[in-house]
Design an enzyme around this catalytic site. Structure first.
Site, PDB file in Angstrom:
ATOM      1  CG  ASP A 164      -1.923  -1.093   1.272  1.00 31.83           C
ATOM      2  OD1 ASP A 164      -1.851  -1.997   0.428  1.00 31.83           O
ATOM      3  OD2 ASP A 164      -2.774  -1.074   2.173  1.00 31.83           O
ATOM      4  CD  GLU A 394      -0.686  -5.840   8.724  1.00 33.44           C
ATOM      5  OE1 GLU A 394      -0.930  -5.326   9.841  1.00 33.44           O
ATOM      6  OE2 GLU A 394      -1.132  -5.387   7.661  1.00 33.44           O
TER       7      GLU A 394
END
Ligand code: DGY
Length: 422
Positions: A164, A394
């Protein structure tokens, strides 16, 4: 022999706990829906404990495929106020509700892998259906996302890349007009430390691009031709090239001669076209703007997917290995998403430094296949050490090994089960 039975158990528990019945959320709270490439990797994890559940994950994902072939990046199976931008912001009008963009095309590769490891009949109804879904998705990329006709992948939103806030997008995002952005409230920073997430001014640009897509009625032709963000992504270009090869194997197994011919043509085009991304100064393949043709000049973890895609001449591979060698000087754990010292490097902030195991996995597989066994082993060993040190986060700091982003993360658990915990 398995490396650590206790971590195996924890990884399995994470997948089971994040299972919402037919699909898996990436992590509780921060990402409460089904994400496209997360699900593909999660299927690899499930395949180690429950093959039927692995197929189900993929089938649920493709059940939301659009008529034009796009597999959306998020499927909003249920209502959840804890995420922005939710279905009403996307406004795609789909049932089930979905976003209007896609994500990295890794599905055909995963389908081939699970299919081969279980020796399933390629002609069974399930395989036929998944094959057709992957073919339609690849055709969507070729139709809408190859503006230069060189077999590479252009993205129209940075979220499509999965990476992102990589610094690769900074210049293109800097040109996105945010003056019409409708006021909104972020939810991500309510779940995790804001220092691990994209900055506010970046988020405004993400929302502005989304609003353009929505205003076009999610017309993928208009978005591709006139959208405010048009980057050729090194990661997705490599992933699609690999996925086309995997799909070709399925096409041949199914006797679909026309599609096989089409895929061979696509593969040849991409193999030839990939040099458009080569940046000799950086000594790597780098994402490049489809409008300005400016190269980001940045070496990221996605640059090393060249090995996964099986591209590069001897000189290019040597330069990539040099870059890998350089990374070991600043990163205690490979593979950082950005090189320390690069503009905007931050070892805790999302895709501006942290290690992401799914990219490490693909890079290591490619390195091993191309004969760079020691590098592949180093990446795999570092990945295992990160989980042993910090658990199933993550992502991880390449400097300290500390976890960042969401905890109990599905694809990290899946990578442990399917790859680095073995
Ligand atoms: C998010 O919301 O941060 C996701 O990565 C978008 O896909």
């Amino acid at each position: 022999m398995r490396r650590n039975p206790d971590l195996d158990r924890q990884a399995r528990e994470i997948l089971v706990r994040n299972d919402r019945g037919g699909y898996t959320v990436p992590t509780h709270g921060l990402y409460p829906f089904q994400w496209n490439w997360d699900s593909a990797f999660v299927a690899l994890g499930f395949a180690t404990l429950d093959r039927e559940r692995a197929w189900q994950e993929i089938e649920t994902l493709v059940s939301a495929q659009w008529e034009d072939g796009m597999i959306p990046h998020i499927i909003f199976h249920q209502h959840d106020e804890g995420y922005f931008p939710g279905p009403e912001v996307w406004g795609t009008g789909r049932i089930p509700a979905t976003s209007g963009i896609t994500q990295p095309p890794v599905l055909a590769t995963v389908v081939r892998q699970i299919w081969e490891s279980e020796g399933a009949d390629p002609a069974c109804v399930r395989m036929q259906r998944l094959y057709r879904a992957c073919l339609a998705s690849h055709r969507w990329f070729h139709t809408y996302r190859d503006p230069l006709g060189n077999g590479l992948v252009m993205v129209t939103h940075n979220w499509e890349t999965g990476r992102d806030n990589s610094s690769e997008w900074d210049d293109a995002l800097g040109r996105v007009d945010t003056s019409e952005v409708v006021p909104y409230q972020r939810r991500d920073t309510g779940h995790v430390d804001a220092a691990m997430r994209p900055k506010q001014e970046e988020y405004d640009r993400y929302v502005a691009i989304l609003q353009f897509g929505k205003a076009s009625g999610w017309n993928h032709r208009t978005i591709a031709d006139e959208g405010p963000f048009r980057m050729v992504d090194v990661g997705m270009s490599m992933e699609l090239l690999r996925a086309n090869r995997d799909l070709l194997v399925l096409a041949e197994a199914l006797g679909d001669a026309d599609a096989a011919t089409e895929l061979r043509g696509r593969i040849a085009l991409s193999e030839e076209g990939i040099d458009w991304l080569w940046n000799e100064e950086a000594g790597a393949y780098c994402s490049r703007d489809a409008t300005t043709h400016e190269s980001s000049g940045l070496v990221t973890n996605a640059s090393f997917l060249a090995f996964y895609a099986g591209v590069g001449n001897a000189h290019q591979r040597a330069r990539l290995i040099e870059a890998l060698q350089r990374l070991t000087g600043s990163a205690r754990y490979l593979l950082p998403s950005l090189e320390a010292g690069s503009r905007a490097y931050d070892h805790r902030r999302y895709w501006r430094g942290p290690v992401w195991l799914v990219v490490s996995y693909m890079a290591a597989i490619g390195l091993a296949e191309q004969g760079y066994t020691e590098w592949a082993n180093r990446i795999r060993e570092d990945s295992a050490r990160l989980i042993e040190r910090s658990g199933f986060y993550e992502s991880f700091s390449p400097e300290t090994g500390e976890g960042s982003g969401g905890p109990a993360f599905s694809w990290t658990a899946a990578m442990w089960l399917a790859w680095c915990g073995q």
